[in-house]
Design an enzyme around this catalytic site. Sequence first.
Site, PDB file in Angstrom:
ATOM      1  CB  THR A  14      -0.950  -0.021   1.217  1.00 53.25           C
ATOM      2  OG1 THR A  14      -1.813  -1.153   1.074  1.00 53.25           O
ATOM      3  CG2 THR A  14      -1.799   1.225   1.310  1.00 53.25           C
ATOM      4  CE1 TYR A  27      -5.955  -0.161  -0.493  1.00 50.68           C
ATOM      5  CE2 TYR A  27      -3.791  -0.470  -1.469  1.00 50.68           C
ATOM      6  CZ  TYR A  27      -4.682  -0.677  -0.440  1.00 50.68           C
ATOM      7  OH  TYR A  27      -4.300  -1.418   0.647  1.00 50.68           O
ATOM      8  CB  THR A  93       0.828  -3.356   6.482  1.00 52.70           C
ATOM      9  OG1 THR A  93      -0.502  -3.397   5.967  1.00 52.70           O
ATOM     10  CG2 THR A  93       1.437  -1.979   6.282  1.00 52.70           C
ATOM     11  CG  ASP A  94      -2.457  -7.254   4.072  1.00 50.51           C
ATOM     12  OD1 ASP A  94      -2.761  -6.438   4.959  1.00 50.51           O
ATOM     13  OD2 ASP A  94      -3.117  -7.397   3.023  1.00 50.51           O
ATOM     14  CE  LYS A 166      -2.674  -4.702   8.406  1.00 51.56           C
ATOM     15  NZ  LYS A 166      -2.764  -4.730   6.934  1.00 51.56           N
ATOM     16  CD  GLU A 284      -6.771 -23.819  29.045  1.00 48.21           C
ATOM     17  OE1 GLU A 284      -7.791 -24.415  28.641  1.00 48.21           O
ATOM     18  OE2 GLU A 284      -6.562 -22.615  28.842  1.00 48.21           O
TER      19      GLU A 284
END
Length: 328
Positions: A14, A27, A93-94, A166, A284
């Site tokens: 981006t 975009y 950024t993903d 993220k 657990e």
Amino acid sequence: MTKARILVLGTGGTIAGAAGSATGGGYRAGGLALAAMLEQLAALGLDAELVPQEVARIGSQDIGWPQWQALHAACLGAMDDLSITGIIITHGTDTAEETAFLLDLTLPTHKPVVLVGAMRPADAVGADGMRNFANAVKVASDRQAAGRGVVLVMGDSVLAARDARKAATAQIDAFKSFPRGSLARVTPANLDWFGPPHRVGEAARYAFPASLPRVAILTAGAGMDEQPVQALLGIGCKGVVLAGMGQGNAPACVLTALADAAVAGVPVVRSTRVDEGLVDRNIEVDDDALGLVAARALGPAKARMLLMVLIAVGITDVARIQAAFDSG
Ligand code: SIN
């Protein structure tokens, strides 16, 4: 002081996104060439010489082995090049946390390596890319940025690759740092480190692999059965990361199937589908009895990356895998 000379490796995302409309929602990530992006940045009068190298122009959902190989080779070359003082990688950024972590695991720490992205495309109203890039230049130009491993610069914060996550889909402060807080606050004018470099003079923790094995993330869901585990083994997964419920839990039948996988030589790491929190051993789930590994602070995406690297370099026994997840 001599001017910083920074290698800028462009991959798209981006930060290089183009909408063609300030008000349009859609975009294309990576629409803007690195050269065009740097031309826009020239107006900022940044105090560094930038050496551009475009590796890709893609959305980071498509990043993978060929780009990681190219990035690693370019970073290694720049590490050995006395004329280069720092490295910036522009990235979507993903998957920034995955690329940053892979490089963090496989590069020495003697020069700054900074990943930077943006949440808004370059031509959007209030675009954050220029500021993030100016911040990245500030960080990559700073001697104190070396000896910290790969860092991510987003939203005026500097985050260690191992801690960066993220945590929001769209807002500009989309990243958080867990379990440690951010390493520094940065603006284009100021950089304040919160502590000294903690990895000075470190060699690469792992050799860069010749290839990465298939490792899948299995997200646990209420009411699921064990068949997804069997399906993953059926397609040849060499490792499985459980994005489990709560502290890395799953229905009993799923845990049994994962334990069977571990017995068959497919390492299984338990992480959590919860956004934040540790997954510790034997809380657990009886990891000792089932032969499983606890992901500790690593979320599923970074747990998968670490497990892929470990398997690729021949580390497959539970104790050594657990030690790698335990180490900061
Ligand atoms: C991408 O990861 O390439 C798209 C999203 C972003 O960069 O924020």
